[in-house]
Design a protein around this motif. Structure first.
Motif, PDB file in Angstrom:
ATOM      1  N   PHE A 132      48.600  48.518  37.849  1.00 35.56           N
ATOM      2  CA  PHE A 132      48.193  47.439  38.744  1.00 35.56           C
ATOM      3  C   PHE A 132      46.671  47.283  38.725  1.00 35.56           C
ATOM      4  N   THR A 133      45.966  48.397  38.807  1.00 35.88           N
ATOM      5  CA  THR A 133      44.498  48.366  38.791  1.00 35.88           C
ATOM      6  C   THR A 133      43.978  47.773  37.487  1.00 35.88           C
ATOM      7  N   ALA A 134      44.589  48.146  36.368  1.00 33.24           N
ATOM      8  CA  ALA A 134      44.158  47.610  35.070  1.00 33.24           C
ATOM      9  C   ALA A 134      44.405  46.103  35.008  1.00 33.24           C
ATOM     10  N   ASN A 135      45.558  45.663  35.498  1.00 36.83           N
ATOM     11  CA  ASN A 135      45.877  44.230  35.482  1.00 36.83           C
ATOM     12  C   ASN A 135      44.940  43.439  36.387  1.00 36.83           C
ATOM     13  N   VAL A 136      44.679  43.960  37.582  1.00 41.20           N
ATOM     14  CA  VAL A 136      43.780  43.276  38.512  1.00 41.20           C
ATOM     15  C   VAL A 136      42.382  43.188  37.920  1.00 41.20           C
ATOM     16  N   SER A 137      41.937  44.272  37.328  1.00 37.71           N
ATOM     17  CA  SER A 137      40.608  44.289  36.716  1.00 37.71           C
ATOM     18  C   SER A 137      40.506  43.219  35.637  1.00 37.71           C
ATOM     19  N   HIS A 138      41.537  43.123  34.812  1.00 34.26           N
ATOM     20  CA  HIS A 138      41.538  42.110  33.750  1.00 34.26           C
ATOM     21  C   HIS A 138      41.532  40.699  34.341  1.00 34.26           C
ATOM     22  N   GLU A 139      42.366  40.467  35.348  1.00 33.05           N
ATOM     23  CA  GLU A 139      42.451  39.138  35.963  1.00 33.05           C
ATOM     24  C   GLU A 139      41.132  38.734  36.627  1.00 33.05           C
ATOM     25  N   LEU A 140      40.415  39.687  37.202  1.00 34.62           N
ATOM     26  CA  LEU A 140      39.131  39.376  37.833  1.00 34.62           C
ATOM     27  C   LEU A 140      38.033  39.155  36.802  1.00 34.62           C
ATOM     28  N   LYS A 141      38.087  39.893  35.706  1.00 35.14           N
ATOM     29  CA  LYS A 141      37.033  39.780  34.694  1.00 35.14           C
ATOM     30  C   LYS A 141      37.078  38.440  33.962  1.00 35.14           C
ATOM     31  N   THR A 142      38.274  37.875  33.790  1.00 37.55           N
ATOM     32  CA  THR A 142      38.394  36.631  33.025  1.00 37.55           C
ATOM     33  C   THR A 142      37.615  35.476  33.659  1.00 37.55           C
ATOM     34  N   PRO A 143      37.849  35.134  34.943  1.00 36.21           N
ATOM     35  CA  PRO A 143      37.053  34.028  35.506  1.00 36.21           C
ATOM     36  C   PRO A 143      35.569  34.387  35.629  1.00 36.21           C
TER      37      PRO A 143
END
Length: 189
Positions: A132-143
């Motif tokens: 979950f942490t890895a996915n959230v980190s990726h989703e936040l980094k994109t925008p």
């Protein structure tokens, strides 16, 4: 006669303590094995019997007769030498943590206690948290990367026309709204 009565009272007390110990250990969900200094089984509770696929007949036998795992042998040896050790082992699709502690008397090892805990749910929850942490980190980094790229482009280009600046600012606004939605979803979660 007095000594005979004393011995009978002591035997009754020992029997009561043994029964109490058996009742307590038989209701435990954790596996419990008591070993002597030669690593022979002194006592084993039903949870440990189930875990190791054995029964009470293993009492008096070497622990190796019920478990030949190298990890367990090392954990017992380390506990006998150092006082305590731990091992994690997968058995039957479950993850078990084994805590082994030396029992000492007058500075010498007289045996060991082995406790087995089923930590499957805890390990699964930890793995889910990491994903979950890895996915959230990726989703936040994109925008954020998009916003940074667009703003850098505006700052780096000296003669950018007003229409292109408006388009870039519009894209920055879209990325910031996306970031805000992600943040709101995280707060809801």
């Amino acid at each position: 006669n007095r000594q005979h009565l004393q011995i009978d009272e002591q035997m009754d007390e020992l029997q009561r303590q043994q029964t109490e110990f058996s009742q307590i250990t038989s209701s435990m969900r954790e596996g419990l094995v008591l070993l002597d200094e030669k690593e022979h089984v002194l006592s084993i509770n039903p949870a440990a019997e189930k875990l190791f696929g054995t029964d009470e007949s293993c009492v008096g036998q070497d622990f190796l007769t019920i478990d030949r795992s190298h990890d367990m042998s090392l954990a017992i040896e380390r506990a006998m030498d150092e006082g305590h050790s731990e091992a994690r082992v997968e058995r039957g699709g479950r993850i078990w943590q084994f805590d082994v502690s030396r029992i000492g008397a007058s500075g010498a090892a007289v045996g060991a206690v082995l406790l087995a805990f089923d930590i499957t749910e805890r390990e699964t929850a930890e793995q889910t948290r990491r994903e979950f942490t890895a996915n959230v980190s990726h989703e936040l980094k994109t925008p954020l990367a998009g916003i940074r790229l667009l703003s850098d482009s505006i700052l780096q280009t000296e003669n950018m026309d007003a229409q292109t600046v408006r388009e870039f600012v519009g894209d920055i606004e879209q990325e910031s709204e996306r970031l805000a939605r992600i943040t709101e979803n995280l707060l809801r979660l």
